[in-house]
Design a protein around this motif. Sequence first.
Motif, PDB file in Angstrom:
ATOM      1  N   VAL A  25     -63.974   2.054  -5.748  1.00 58.20           N
ATOM      2  CA  VAL A  25     -65.261   2.727  -5.529  1.00 58.20           C
ATOM      3  C   VAL A  25     -66.395   1.721  -5.656  1.00 58.20           C
ATOM      4  O   VAL A  25     -67.288   1.658  -4.804  1.00 58.20           O
ATOM      5  CB  VAL A  25     -65.436   3.908  -6.512  1.00 58.20           C
ATOM      6  CG1 VAL A  25     -66.860   4.439  -6.500  1.00 58.20           C
ATOM      7  CG2 VAL A  25     -64.449   5.025  -6.169  1.00 58.20           C
ATOM      8  N   TYR A  26     -66.356   0.930  -6.692  1.00 62.26           N
ATOM      9  CA  TYR A  26     -67.411  -0.058  -6.922  1.00 62.26           C
ATOM     10  C   TYR A  26     -67.473  -1.053  -5.760  1.00 62.26           C
ATOM     11  O   TYR A  26     -68.542  -1.356  -5.242  1.00 62.26           O
ATOM     12  CB  TYR A  26     -67.145  -0.777  -8.244  1.00 62.26           C
ATOM     13  CG  TYR A  26     -68.262  -1.631  -8.730  1.00 62.26           C
ATOM     14  CD1 TYR A  26     -69.368  -1.074  -9.355  1.00 62.26           C
ATOM     15  CD2 TYR A  26     -68.217  -3.014  -8.589  1.00 62.26           C
ATOM     16  CE1 TYR A  26     -70.403  -1.865  -9.818  1.00 62.26           C
ATOM     17  CE2 TYR A  26     -69.241  -3.812  -9.044  1.00 62.26           C
ATOM     18  CZ  TYR A  26     -70.335  -3.231  -9.661  1.00 62.26           C
ATOM     19  OH  TYR A  26     -71.356  -4.015 -10.108  1.00 62.26           O
ATOM     20  N   ALA A  28     -66.394  -0.681  -2.631  1.00 56.47           N
ATOM     21  CA  ALA A  28     -66.832  -0.057  -1.377  1.00 56.47           C
ATOM     22  C   ALA A  28     -68.345   0.169  -1.369  1.00 56.47           C
ATOM     23  O   ALA A  28     -68.999  -0.047  -0.337  1.00 56.47           O
ATOM     24  CB  ALA A  28     -66.092   1.264  -1.161  1.00 56.47           C
ATOM     25  N   VAL A  29     -68.900   0.576  -2.494  1.00 55.99           N
ATOM     26  CA  VAL A  29     -70.353   0.789  -2.551  1.00 55.99           C
ATOM     27  C   VAL A  29     -71.086  -0.545  -2.428  1.00 55.99           C
ATOM     28  O   VAL A  29     -72.072  -0.662  -1.694  1.00 55.99           O
ATOM     29  CB  VAL A  29     -70.755   1.541  -3.846  1.00 55.99           C
ATOM     30  CG1 VAL A  29     -72.262   1.558  -4.025  1.00 55.99           C
ATOM     31  CG2 VAL A  29     -70.211   2.959  -3.821  1.00 55.99           C
ATOM     32  N   CYS A  32     -70.987  -1.674   1.194  1.00 55.26           N
ATOM     33  CA  CYS A  32     -71.993  -0.950   2.001  1.00 55.26           C
ATOM     34  C   CYS A  32     -73.380  -1.529   1.770  1.00 55.26           C
ATOM     35  O   CYS A  32     -74.126  -1.772   2.725  1.00 55.26           O
ATOM     36  CB  CYS A  32     -72.005   0.537   1.628  1.00 55.26           C
ATOM     37  SG  CYS A  32     -70.869   1.556   2.536  1.00 55.26           S
ATOM     38  N   ASN A 126     -66.130   2.083   4.876  1.00 58.01           N
ATOM     39  CA  ASN A 126     -66.381   2.179   3.440  1.00 58.01           C
ATOM     40  C   ASN A 126     -66.626   3.611   2.990  1.00 58.01           C
ATOM     41  O   ASN A 126     -66.194   4.003   1.900  1.00 58.01           O
ATOM     42  CB  ASN A 126     -67.534   1.267   3.038  1.00 58.01           C
ATOM     43  CG  ASN A 126     -67.096  -0.174   3.008  1.00 58.01           C
ATOM     44  OD1 ASN A 126     -66.224  -0.545   2.240  1.00 58.01           O
ATOM     45  ND2 ASN A 126     -67.672  -0.982   3.879  1.00 58.01           N
ATOM     46  N   ILE A 127     -67.278   4.400   3.800  1.00 62.07           N
ATOM     47  CA  ILE A 127     -67.476   5.815   3.456  1.00 62.07           C
ATOM     48  C   ILE A 127     -66.134   6.534   3.447  1.00 62.07           C
ATOM     49  O   ILE A 127     -65.851   7.336   2.554  1.00 62.07           O
ATOM     50  CB  ILE A 127     -68.492   6.464   4.413  1.00 62.07           C
ATOM     51  CG1 ILE A 127     -69.886   5.891   4.148  1.00 62.07           C
ATOM     52  CG2 ILE A 127     -68.486   7.989   4.266  1.00 62.07           C
ATOM     53  CD1 ILE A 127     -70.923   6.249   5.191  1.00 62.07           C
ATOM     54  N   LEU A 130     -64.294   5.523   0.301  1.00 64.64           N
ATOM     55  CA  LEU A 130     -64.825   6.246  -0.849  1.00 64.64           C
ATOM     56  C   LEU A 130     -64.282   7.675  -0.903  1.00 64.64           C
ATOM     57  O   LEU A 130     -63.914   8.178  -1.966  1.00 64.64           O
ATOM     58  CB  LEU A 130     -66.350   6.247  -0.812  1.00 64.64           C
ATOM     59  CG  LEU A 130     -67.000   4.915  -1.174  1.00 64.64           C
ATOM     60  CD1 LEU A 130     -68.463   4.904  -0.744  1.00 64.64           C
ATOM     61  CD2 LEU A 130     -66.861   4.639  -2.659  1.00 64.64           C
ATOM     62  N   GLY A 134     -61.871   9.085  -3.925  1.00 63.97           N
ATOM     63  CA  GLY A 134     -62.271  10.265  -4.688  1.00 63.97           C
ATOM     64  C   GLY A 134     -61.218  11.362  -4.618  1.00 63.97           C
ATOM     65  O   GLY A 134     -60.871  11.979  -5.633  1.00 63.97           O
ATOM     66  N   ASP A 155     -67.891  11.214  -3.688  1.00 60.60           N
ATOM     67  CA  ASP A 155     -67.723   9.757  -3.624  1.00 60.60           C
ATOM     68  C   ASP A 155     -68.237   9.203  -2.305  1.00 60.60           C
ATOM     69  O   ASP A 155     -68.919   8.176  -2.273  1.00 60.60           O
ATOM     70  CB  ASP A 155     -66.247   9.371  -3.805  1.00 60.60           C
ATOM     71  CG  ASP A 155     -65.840   9.298  -5.261  1.00 60.60           C
ATOM     72  OD1 ASP A 155     -66.614   9.754  -6.121  1.00 60.60           O
ATOM     73  OD2 ASP A 155     -64.746   8.785  -5.531  1.00 60.60           O
ATOM     74  N   ALA A 156     -67.911   9.874  -1.205  1.00 62.84           N
ATOM     75  CA  ALA A 156     -68.389   9.422   0.105  1.00 62.84           C
ATOM     76  C   ALA A 156     -69.911   9.474   0.180  1.00 62.84           C
ATOM     77  O   ALA A 156     -70.534   8.669   0.884  1.00 62.84           O
ATOM     78  CB  ALA A 156     -67.770  10.278   1.206  1.00 62.84           C
ATOM     79  N   GLY A 159     -71.702   6.136  -0.518  1.00 61.84           N
ATOM     80  CA  GLY A 159     -71.834   5.251   0.627  1.00 61.84           C
ATOM     81  C   GLY A 159     -72.846   5.756   1.624  1.00 61.84           C
ATOM     82  O   GLY A 159     -73.606   4.982   2.213  1.00 61.84           O
TER      83      GLY A 159
END
Length: 170
Positions: A25-26, A28-29, A32, A126-127, A130, A134, A155-156, A159
């Motif tokens: 998660v970290y 991917a964010v 983005c 990336n979205i 996420l 999640g 989670d999405a 992003g």
Amino acid sequence: MADPTAAVPGPSAHDTRSLLLFGGVYGAVVACAMVAALTEYGHSSPAARRYDAAWLLVTAFASALAHGYSHYIAERGPHRRGEALRALAGEWPLVVAMLPTVLILAGAGWGWWPADGVEYPAFVFNIALLFVLGLASARWAGRRWAVALATGLVDALFGLIVVVANAIIK
């Protein structure tokens, strides 16, 4: 006399699954956000995309090092030999989560696909990542499908917030 083994911290409370999800998660964010920041000025030549990919890779490793080091120094008490390296190595999911975005940008730089507009597939990837992380984390925790889908959507949303902020700022 005090027990000398009582002061030595035990193994990390985080298992591999939670480290994978957190790092994913970290990563991917951050990917983005970096793509949004690097493409801010509209430079979309192949050379600019190779530059973006290189900076994203540097950011992935710097983030992992900083995060692992902060975990290491935040733990109170004496540390065992090699614990710093284990803390740094535990950040591999963050780097792995960012590698597909590095490849998307580098591929545009190497001419595999058009360099112009490649940030949009990177955002979509990336979205989607996420969302999947999640969903998976909620299912692994035994949550029902409806709750797992909602968790994936939240989670999405992280992003998506970066993408919307990028569009507003531009």
